[in-house]
Design a protein around this motif. Structure first.
Motif, short mmCIF file in Angstrom:
data_model
loop_
_atom_site.label_atom_id
_atom_site.label_comp_id
_atom_site.label_asym_id
_atom_site.label_seq_id
_atom_site.Cartn_x
_atom_site.Cartn_y
_atom_site.Cartn_z
N VAL A 97 14.33 -35.80 27.30
CA VAL A 97 13.71 -37.09 27.59
C VAL A 97 13.31 -37.79 26.30
O VAL A 97 13.45 -38.99 26.15
N GLY A 98 12.84 -37.00 25.36
CA GLY A 98 12.51 -37.59 24.08
C GLY A 98 11.11 -38.15 24.01
O GLY A 98 10.71 -38.73 23.02
N LYS A 99 10.33 -37.94 25.07
CA LYS A 99 8.98 -38.50 25.01
C LYS A 99 7.93 -37.45 24.67
O LYS A 99 6.82 -37.78 24.35
N LYS A 100 8.29 -36.18 24.80
CA LYS A 100 7.29 -35.16 24.48
C LYS A 100 7.91 -33.96 23.77
O LYS A 100 7.57 -32.83 24.03
N ASP A 101 8.90 -34.26 22.94
CA ASP A 101 9.53 -33.19 22.17
C ASP A 101 8.60 -32.74 21.03
O ASP A 101 8.05 -33.57 20.33
N LYS A 102 8.49 -31.44 20.87
CA LYS A 102 7.73 -30.92 19.73
C LYS A 102 8.60 -30.95 18.49
O LYS A 102 9.80 -30.66 18.56
N VAL A 103 7.98 -31.28 17.38
CA VAL A 103 8.69 -31.07 16.11
C VAL A 103 8.69 -29.57 15.86
O VAL A 103 7.64 -28.94 15.76
N LEU A 104 9.87 -28.97 15.81
CA LEU A 104 9.99 -27.51 15.77
C LEU A 104 10.06 -26.96 14.36
O LEU A 104 9.65 -25.84 14.10
N TYR A 105 10.67 -27.76 13.48
CA TYR A 105 10.96 -27.24 12.14
C TYR A 105 10.29 -28.10 11.08
O TYR A 105 10.29 -29.33 11.17
N ALA A 106 9.76 -27.41 10.07
CA ALA A 106 9.21 -28.15 8.94
C ALA A 106 10.36 -28.80 8.16
O ALA A 106 11.47 -28.27 8.15
N PRO A 107 10.08 -29.92 7.53
CA PRO A 107 11.14 -30.58 6.75
C PRO A 107 11.74 -29.62 5.72
O PRO A 107 11.01 -28.94 5.00
N GLY A 108 13.06 -29.51 5.70
CA GLY A 108 13.73 -28.65 4.72
C GLY A 108 13.72 -27.17 5.06
O GLY A 108 14.25 -26.35 4.32
N GLU A 109 13.09 -26.82 6.18
CA GLU A 109 13.00 -25.40 6.55
C GLU A 109 14.38 -24.82 6.82
O GLU A 109 14.65 -23.65 6.53
N HIS A 110 15.24 -25.62 7.43
CA HIS A 110 16.58 -25.13 7.77
C HIS A 110 17.64 -26.06 7.22
O HIS A 110 17.43 -27.27 7.10
N ASP A 111 18.78 -25.46 6.92
CA ASP A 111 19.94 -26.23 6.49
C ASP A 111 20.62 -26.75 7.76
O ASP A 111 21.17 -25.98 8.54
N ILE A 112 20.51 -28.04 7.99
CA ILE A 112 21.05 -28.63 9.21
C ILE A 112 22.50 -29.04 8.95
O ILE A 112 22.75 -30.00 8.21
N ARG A 113 23.42 -28.32 9.55
CA ARG A 113 24.83 -28.68 9.39
C ARG A 113 25.54 -28.56 10.73
O ARG A 113 25.41 -27.55 11.41
N ILE A 114 26.29 -29.61 11.07
CA ILE A 114 27.01 -29.61 12.33
C ILE A 114 27.96 -28.41 12.36
O ILE A 114 28.71 -28.18 11.41
N GLY A 115 27.86 -27.61 13.41
CA GLY A 115 28.71 -26.42 13.52
C GLY A 115 28.00 -25.13 13.12
O GLY A 115 28.57 -24.05 13.26
N ARG A 116 26.77 -25.26 12.61
CA ARG A 116 26.00 -24.08 12.21
C ARG A 116 24.76 -23.95 13.10
O ARG A 116 23.99 -24.89 13.20
N GLY A 117 24.59 -22.78 13.68
CA GLY A 117 23.37 -22.53 14.44
C GLY A 117 22.19 -22.32 13.50
O GLY A 117 22.35 -22.10 12.30
N ILE A 118 20.99 -22.40 14.06
CA ILE A 118 19.77 -22.19 13.29
C ILE A 118 19.07 -20.94 13.80
O ILE A 118 18.85 -20.80 15.01
N VAL A 119 18.76 -20.03 12.90
CA VAL A 119 17.92 -18.90 13.30
C VAL A 119 16.48 -19.41 13.25
O VAL A 119 15.85 -19.45 12.19
N ALA A 120 15.99 -19.84 14.40
CA ALA A 120 14.67 -20.45 14.45
C ALA A 120 13.58 -19.40 14.23
O ALA A 120 12.50 -19.71 13.73
N ARG A 121 13.88 -18.17 14.67
CA ARG A 121 12.98 -17.06 14.37
C ARG A 121 13.84 -15.81 14.26
O ARG A 121 14.68 -15.57 15.12
N ASP A 122 13.64 -15.05 13.23
CA ASP A 122 14.47 -13.86 13.10
C ASP A 122 13.87 -12.71 13.89
O ASP A 122 12.68 -12.69 14.16
#
Lengths: 323, 291
Positions: free
Chosen positions: A168-193
């Motif tokens: 919906v986009g009205k109550k999304d939490k900001v999940l990641y600190a800026p620069g915390e993850h390398d955001i690249r299309i085609g790469r998953g994010i290990v949000a928690r190891d």
């Protein structure tokens, strides 16, 4: 007692789309933004670049076709709207007018998953399956609002189409600190190891997955949470690596039909690569028309709420090893 | 009427254009006699005069400069008439007719039943599924407007095709965005694949439908070359603000008596005997019209 609000207020958290498009529009004079009457998030672009903003009204097929015509002529087209309609009403235009000639048309929208009281006409629950089946299409589903801007920016450099799914986009939490993850299309994010089980998810349920991992941590279970926000192309390497690093135990949680979405794509990677697992469980929407309620109530009703996620993770780590 | 640096390159009299349309029909029939599969010969023959008028008179295009940004864009929304477009473009110098005949429909050929821009540069868009050409044309016309380019975007639709709702979505978008550089041409042959149009779908009052949507409507005989030429010459300036539709009354299978208005000839193939019959009929039809 309900608060008074207007649609603009409800949509205000989606402003990242509008801000990003306005910024990109200033950099690129070939960027066009089109919408079938869902333009509330786009006012900045509309007001700054009125000659490159097209609201066709209620006409999804023409909206996508026009976007393709613009892209044929060397432009980048962003189509923004509600995904149940863009993914189905205009599916053939997406397939034949956009994907067939591999044009830079970027489809971004809301109402992916069971997003509240709209009812089943207004839930996109098959969309990722439909889009992932299209040749040349890149398919994403994003929960972190800041990431939406980053992915939209990166998509400008892609020569082909992309589908960007939001809830919906009205109550999304900001999940990641800026620069915390390398955001690249085609790469998953290990949000928690973690090392006992991997919980794969995308979009709006990433926050719930992190909450479930917190619960399991109290029981001494180490859960890896993978935000597999690009469903196509899937990060196969991360899937294969997670199997070996988390004892071959997978749970997939998604706000989409349990078949055809991320769970299916992960099971394809597992099968195609001969990965052997000790457990695999899908949490998501069963083959039902889901009914009304708020998001959390609907997830709980249909078996993929927080409590179900916690239970599934417990089952996963309790399953005997098969080999 | 030459603008923006592209000359049509060819300046034919109406009689010469009629000869070119005859050549196009003859080559269509010959392909229909060579290729073993079905060719959409009925709808090809109904647009042969329109495509001749476009590729040899109306369209400012250059076969030697297919990416020139100032070229007029032509989209074949009724993509099943691809063969007619391929051959019209070959006669104009875009492609080799012999290549079309030698490879049509075969593995790895650029020439198939419906046109593909990726496989056949020179074609402006990949089309085939009906109701897609006009939205694409609206996008291209918007793009031209955005860049201040003066070319036109012209798309050819079948009348049956205009049963698709997406056509009317785009009709509204073309008008709403004041695209005087947008031209729709309707091949009003009054036949769909399996039925005569008015028997199944009541298109009439057909021109009024377009008028009601705010378009500039021009009704002509789509087999009368002088009317086609005049209609194209009289198109409003590309920087005007009302899109135009040319509704061309046509006959499906035009030029071959046993194909004309015959539902069996939506698509087909010709054995050598019937090819001779068809060519003889084409010549007879031409003699009759010249008389």
């Amino acid at each position: 007692m309900p608060e008074t609000f207007t649609f603009g207020d409800m949509l205000s958290a989606r402003s990242v789309i509008g801000e990003t498009l306005a910024a990109e529009g200033a950099k690129r004079d070939n960027l066009w933004v089109l919408t079938p009457d869902i333009g509330a998030t786009l006012v900045e672009f509309r007001d700054t670049f009125p000659d490159r903003f097209i609201d066709v009204g209620l006409a999804e097929q023409a909206c996508v076709g026009i976007a393709a015509g613009l892209a044929y002529d060397g432009n980048i087209s962003v189509v923004s709207g509600m995904l149940p309609f863009l993914s189905m009403r205009a599916l053939e235009q997406v397939r034949s007018d956009v994907c067939y000639p591999n044009l830079p048309v970027k489809i971004i929208g809301t109402h992916g998953g069971l997003v509240g009281n709209g009812g089943s006409t207004h839930y996109a629950v098959e969309d990722l399956s439909l889009m992932a089946s299209l040749t040349n299409m890149t398919v994403t589903s994003i929960g972190d609002p800041v990431m939406v801007g980053e992915v939209l920016r990166q998509s400008m450099e892609m020569s082909g189409p992309i589908y960007i799914r939001l809830a919906v986009g009205k109550k999304d939490k900001v999940l990641y600190a800026p620069g915390e993850h390398d955001i690249r299309i085609g790469r998953g994010i290990v949000a928690r190891d973690g090392s006992d089980v991997t919980l794969f998810t995308h979009g709006t349920t990433v926050a719930q997955a992190l909450d479930a991992a917190d619960e399991l941590a109290k029981e001494g279970v180490s859960v890896r949470v993978v935000d597999m926000w690009t469903l196509k192309p899937i990060d196969a390497e991360l899937v294969i690596r997670s199997a070996s690093e988390t004892d071959g135990r997978f749970v997939v949680l998604e706000d989409h039909l349990t078949y055809g979405g991320l769970a299916t794509r992960i099971s394809d990677v597992v099968t195609d690569n001969g990965v052997s697992l000790n457990s695999f469980e899908r949490l998501g929407i069963p083959q039902v028309y889901a009914g009304f309620g708020d998001d959390e109530e609907l997830r709980n009703k249909h078996g993929y709420g927080l409590v179900h996620t916690v239970d599934a993770l417990r089952r996963a780590v309790q399953t005997q090893e098969t080999s | 009427m030459t603008t923006a640096g592209i000359d049509p390159g060819e300046h034919h009299s109406v009689a010469e254009l009629e000869d070119l349309a005859y050549e196009l029909r003859r080559k269509l029939l010959e392909l229909c006699g060579t290729y073993e599969g079905a060719v959409h010969i009925g709808g090809d023959m109904s647009v042969a005069d329109i495509l001749t008028a476009l590729f040899h008179h109306g369209l400012r295009v250059d076969p030697d400069d297919i990416s020139n940004p100032n070229r007029d864009r032509f989209l074949l929304s009724k993509g099943h008439a691809a063969v007619c477009m391929y051959i019209a473009m070959a006669i104009r110098g875009f492609f080799e007719y012999d290549d079309i005949v030698a490879t049509y429909g075969q593995l790895d050929s650029a020439y198939g039943m419906h046109p593909c821009k990726v496989q056949l540069p020179g074609v402006e868009a990949s089309t085939g599924s009906l109701g897609h050409g006009l939205p694409l044309a609206v996008g291209m016309a918007l793009s031209a407007r955005g860049r201040g380019e003066k070319h036109r975007v012209i798309t050819l639709l079948g009348d049956g095709e205009t049963g698709e709702g997406s056509v009317w979505e785009a009709v509204m978008a073309g008008r709403s965005n004041r695209l005087g550089n947008l031209v729709a041409i309707v091949d009003r042959n009054r036949q769909m694949m399996t039925s005569f149009a008015e028997e199944r779908v009541m298109f009439e009052p057909y021109p009024d439908k377009w008028r009601a949507f705010g378009w500039n409507v021009v009704e002509i005989d789509g087999h009368d070359m002088s009317q086609l030429v005049s209609a194209i010459d009289d198109l409003p300036d590309a920087d005007s603000d009302v899109p135009t539709v040319l509704i061309c009354e046509t006959v499906k299978g035009k030029g071959v008596d046993f194909m004309e208005r015959n539902l069996a000839w939506h698509a087909g193939s010709l054995n050598p005997t019937d090819l001779e019959r068809a060519l003889t009929a084409l010549d007879a039809s031409r003699t009759k019209e010249n008389a």
